[in-house]
Design an enzyme around this catalytic site. Structure first.
Site, PDB file in Angstrom:
ATOM      1  N   HIS A 256       0.815  -1.206   0.000  1.00 34.52           N
ATOM      2  CA  HIS A 256       0.000   0.000   0.000  1.00 34.52           C
ATOM      3  C   HIS A 256       0.853   1.263   0.000  1.00 34.52           C
ATOM      4  O   HIS A 256       0.512   2.251  -0.643  1.00 34.52           O
ATOM      5  CB  HIS A 256      -0.922  -0.014   1.226  1.00 34.52           C
ATOM      6  CG  HIS A 256      -1.984   1.040   1.195  1.00 34.52           C
ATOM      7  ND1 HIS A 256      -3.068   0.965   0.354  1.00 34.52           N
ATOM      8  CD2 HIS A 256      -2.133   2.192   1.894  1.00 34.52           C
ATOM      9  CE1 HIS A 256      -3.847   2.021   0.549  1.00 34.52           C
ATOM     10  NE2 HIS A 256      -3.297   2.773   1.462  1.00 34.52           N
TER      11      HIS A 256
ATOM     12  N   HIS B  17     -10.387   3.077  -0.843  1.00 34.97           N
ATOM     13  CA  HIS B  17     -10.553   2.645   0.543  1.00 34.97           C
ATOM     14  C   HIS B  17     -11.348   1.346   0.520  1.00 34.97           C
ATOM     15  O   HIS B  17     -12.380   1.203   1.172  1.00 34.97           O
ATOM     16  CB  HIS B  17     -11.253   3.732   1.372  1.00 34.97           C
ATOM     17  CG  HIS B  17     -10.522   4.050   2.636  1.00 34.97           C
ATOM     18  ND1 HIS B  17     -11.132   4.287   3.835  1.00 34.97           N
ATOM     19  CD2 HIS B  17      -9.196   4.162   2.896  1.00 34.97           C
ATOM     20  CE1 HIS B  17     -10.235   4.545   4.776  1.00 34.97           C
ATOM     21  NE2 HIS B  17      -9.056   4.472   4.219  1.00 34.97           N
TER      22      HIS B  17
END
Length: 721
Positions: free
Chosen positions: A44, A90
């Site tokens: 990430h 998200h």
């Protein structure tokens, strides 16, 4: 301790990566250092499986002021103004807790925008869920939409557009991608690089808690598993009212030229924000975690460093300006705490009062992260099962059209956008479903003309053909902008894929990026930044490969913009631009229970030329109607024009299935006075507006009232079960 339970493995690091950490440090890391490395070397944060591939994308253009590497991309829009924009995901948090996951996704993208000095003026969202027949999907969809609306409405930023798709491949892994656009005077722009040895490091905003701990390394950098709930950390909790104060405070600090640099705290919290600021500025930072305001008094130093609590910013302040900064923060009721200072060590040193608890070379955290070469391999057979058949192949054209309009992928998204405030701020010229792109006035900031914004991507078509499907997403976005007369200035993207360590996913990702690259080069549109979300898969398999493209453009005159709907009886209807429809990858093909293995090839140069002609035609100001042909093909696009305008039409087009419902980039429906239509270069007149029925010669005749019922009733009906 057994190797299987080694701490580094529990944090998502491989044995080789752990050995690399020890080599860079010259020793074993302590618990805090290992936690920080696990975040900074996570997929990430480090993009370790995608960074090399992303270098293929074109990132230079005449309008770019800030490109990839900053909190958001920024383009020059004239009159001394700059537009900042970015899209982020998200996904994993929203699959765990959809309301807070989606809400904090909006909060995070807003912070990216004002971190470069721009005031957020609009939000768009791109959402993917399983089929609405699933109770889980309805739960995730309902609460994710509520979360987006809660945060955007509360903070006073309009949600002006977006898209939603429902496919079986997203049943376990929903996608929540949020895009934000902001405006700033060019002189207010700021970068995130820390500078000035001895300058103070000031933490702004909310107190730090345990929410989100491990989110970047564990939740967003690994496959979701129903069997391993221990890898699902607490999702972040958002407070839009706290963020509203933070926006105003940061922008006034920048207006007064009181900050040397500014960075938001998102994934990996203090660990990421501080180390990235130090890396860009080629400096070191000392942070005293005992000074960090806490929500929970018993937090350990490592928890403070990796917490992902929301509504926090980190800034660098010259000592001589510190009192003025603290005073202004007090005025805005924003908590401001000096937690450290800039050093010349090139190390991130973490202190707990006078006690050193961590000491890491910044280069090891940010610049010397291991990057991996993908090993792409085209699959020998289908990766995804055919969707369940829901429409008889022998259904009439009329029944097929009504079934398509009632398909949740095509049906009106009024259920969604009516939960959003789309006009707060008084600059929204076109609301959702009234035009193909959102249009935002620049006049409130002293500019001329308007911005146009769109976000697009069709994962099912990318699953059929990753290269062509990704290129189509760029063309679709540009075509939406062309339908309001806007010229693209820049593009942002969010690449949502499965596990890149698997050869077939690596192949999807590689081909999709190549498609994005070639389409951007053909259109002359640079990529200003974006986001990569990988490991979107679970026991049922990977999601459809879903590159989402957001595009910002400018138009000179917003006063005579066309709308989606037909405007007046007697107007001529024409088709402009390239349009070569095919059933492969279409919504009709899905309803018939088939997923194609390829898409027709594209002539990108010809599409680029066609978009120039469409944009010029719309800018002429004599076309009250313009709508691109997209999901469901030409018949669905005509029906949408009828529904939006409350008028029927009589047209003559190819009555075969491919002509009616085939899909492919390029076509735009325009309507207006016959003289204006005849003046268009390359326009094909196909009919005339009038009556209360959509009549396609030799194919179907359906009252507009029936079209509207199918189109507007489908999604609400799914929640009435």
């Amino acid at each position: 301790m057994s190797l299987a339970s080694a701490p580094h493995r529990e944090l998502g690091l491989t044995d080789a990566e752990y050995d690399g950490i020890c080599e860079r440090l010259g020793r074993d890391p302590n618990a805090l250092e290992l936690a920080v490395f696990s975040l900074m070397w996570s997929e990430h944060c480090a993009y370790k499986h995608s960074k090399k591939l992303l270098r293929l994308l074109p990132t230079e253009g005449p309008h770019i002021l800030m490109g990839p590497g900053e909190n958001a991309g920024v383009v020059d829009v004239g009159d001394g103004l700059a537009a900042a924009f970015k899209v982020e995901s998200h996904n994993h948090p929203s699959a765990v807790e959809p309301f807070q996951g989606a809400a904090t996704g909006v909060g995070g993208i807003l912070r990216d925008i004002f971190a470069v000095g721009a005031r957020p003026i609009a939000v768009l969202d791109s959402l993917r869920f399983g089929e609405l027949t699933s109770a889980r999907t309805r739960y995730l969809f309902d609460w994710a939409v509520k979360g987006i609306g809660h945060y955007g409405n509360s903070i006073g930023v309009p949600t002006v557009g977006g898209e939603v798709y429902f496919e079986p491949a997203y049943e376990q892994n929903c996608l929540v991608n949020a895009m934000c656009v902001g405006l700033a005077p060019r002189e207010r722009l700021i970068r995130s690089a820390a500078a000035g040895v001895g300058n103070q490091l000031v933490l702004l905003g909310a107190r730090t808690g345990r929410d989100g701990i491990g989110g970047a390394s564990v939740l967003a950098s690994a496959e979701l598993s129903e069997e391993d709930e221990s890898k699902r950390p607490t999702v972040q909790i958002g407070d839009p009212f706290e963020e509203s104060k933070l926006v105003e405070c940061c922008l006034e600090l920048l207006d007064r030229d009181l900050l040397a640099s500014l960075q938001d705290l998102g994934a990996a919290g203090l660990s990421s924000s501080s180390s990235e600021m130090a890396s860009k500025g080629e400096v070191g930072l000392d942070i005293d975690v005992s000074r960090v305001p806490l929500r929970e008094a018993d937090m350990e130093p490592f928890e403070i460093m990796i917490s992902e609590s929301q509504e926090r910013m980190l800034c660098v302040v010259e000592p001589a300006r510190l009192d003025e900064v603290l005073g202004l923060c007090e005025h805005w009721d924003v908590r401001a705490t000096v937690i450290g200072e800039v050093t010349d060590t090139r190390h991130l040193r973490v202190l707990d009062g006078d006690e050193p608890v961590g000491d890491i070379p910044v280069e090891a955290l940010v610049d010397d992260v291991p990057l991996y070469d993908l090993e792409p391999e085209e699959p020998s057979g289908p990766l995804y099962p055919d969707p369940p058949a829901r429409l008889d192949p022998g259904a009439s054209a009329a029944d097929s059209l009504l079934a398509l309009l009632a398909s949740p992928n095509i049906a009106s998204k009024r259920f969604v956008f009516e939960q959003y405030d789309s006009i707060v701020g008084s600059r929204t010229v076109r609301r959702p479903e009234s035009a193909d792109a959102a249009v935002l006035l620049l006049a409130p900031d002293g500019g001329t003309g308007a911005l146009a914004v769109s976000i697009d991507g069709n994962g099912r078509r990318v699953a059929c053909d990753p290269y062509t499907g990704a290129a189509e997403a760029v063309l679709e976005c540009a075509r939406n902008l062309a339908c309001v007369g806007a010229e693209p200035l820049g593009l942002t993207n969010c690449l949502n894929f499965g596990n890149p360590e698997k050869p077939h996913i690596a192949w999807q990702l590689t081909r999709a990026v190549e498609g994005l690259r070639d389409a951007c080069l053909a259109l002359g549109v640079p990529v200003v930044g974006g986001n990569v979300s990988l490991y979107n898969e679970g026991a049922e398999g990977p999601i459809y490969p879903t590159p989402v493209v957001g595009m910002v453009g400018k138009l000179p005159e917003p006063s005579a913009l066309p709308r989606t709907g037909f405007a007046e009886d007697g107007h001529a209807i024409a088709l402009v631009g390239m349009f070569e429809p095919a059933l492969d990858g279409s919504e009709l093909e899905k309803l018939r229970g088939r997923l194609a293995g390829s898409l027709p090839p594209l002539d990108l140069a010809a599409h680029a030329d066609a978009l120039v002609r469409v944009r010029a035609a719309v800018r002429g100001g004599e076309l009250p109607t313009a709508h691109d042909v997209s999901d469901g093909g030409l018949a669905c696009a005509l029906a949408e024009c009828c529904i939006a305008g409350g008028l029927g039409a009589k047209v003559s087009i190819d009555a075969a299935d491919a002509g009616l419902f085939g899909e492919g980039p390029g076509g735009v429906i325009v309507a207006g006075p016959r003289g204006a239509i005849d003046a268009l270069e390359g326009a094909l007149v196909i009919g005339e507006v009038g009556g209360e029925t959509l009549e396609i010669e030799g194919a179907l005749s359906v009252p507009v009232s029936e079209l509207r019922m199918a189109y507007e009733g489908a999604i609400p009906a799914a929640f009435a079960r």
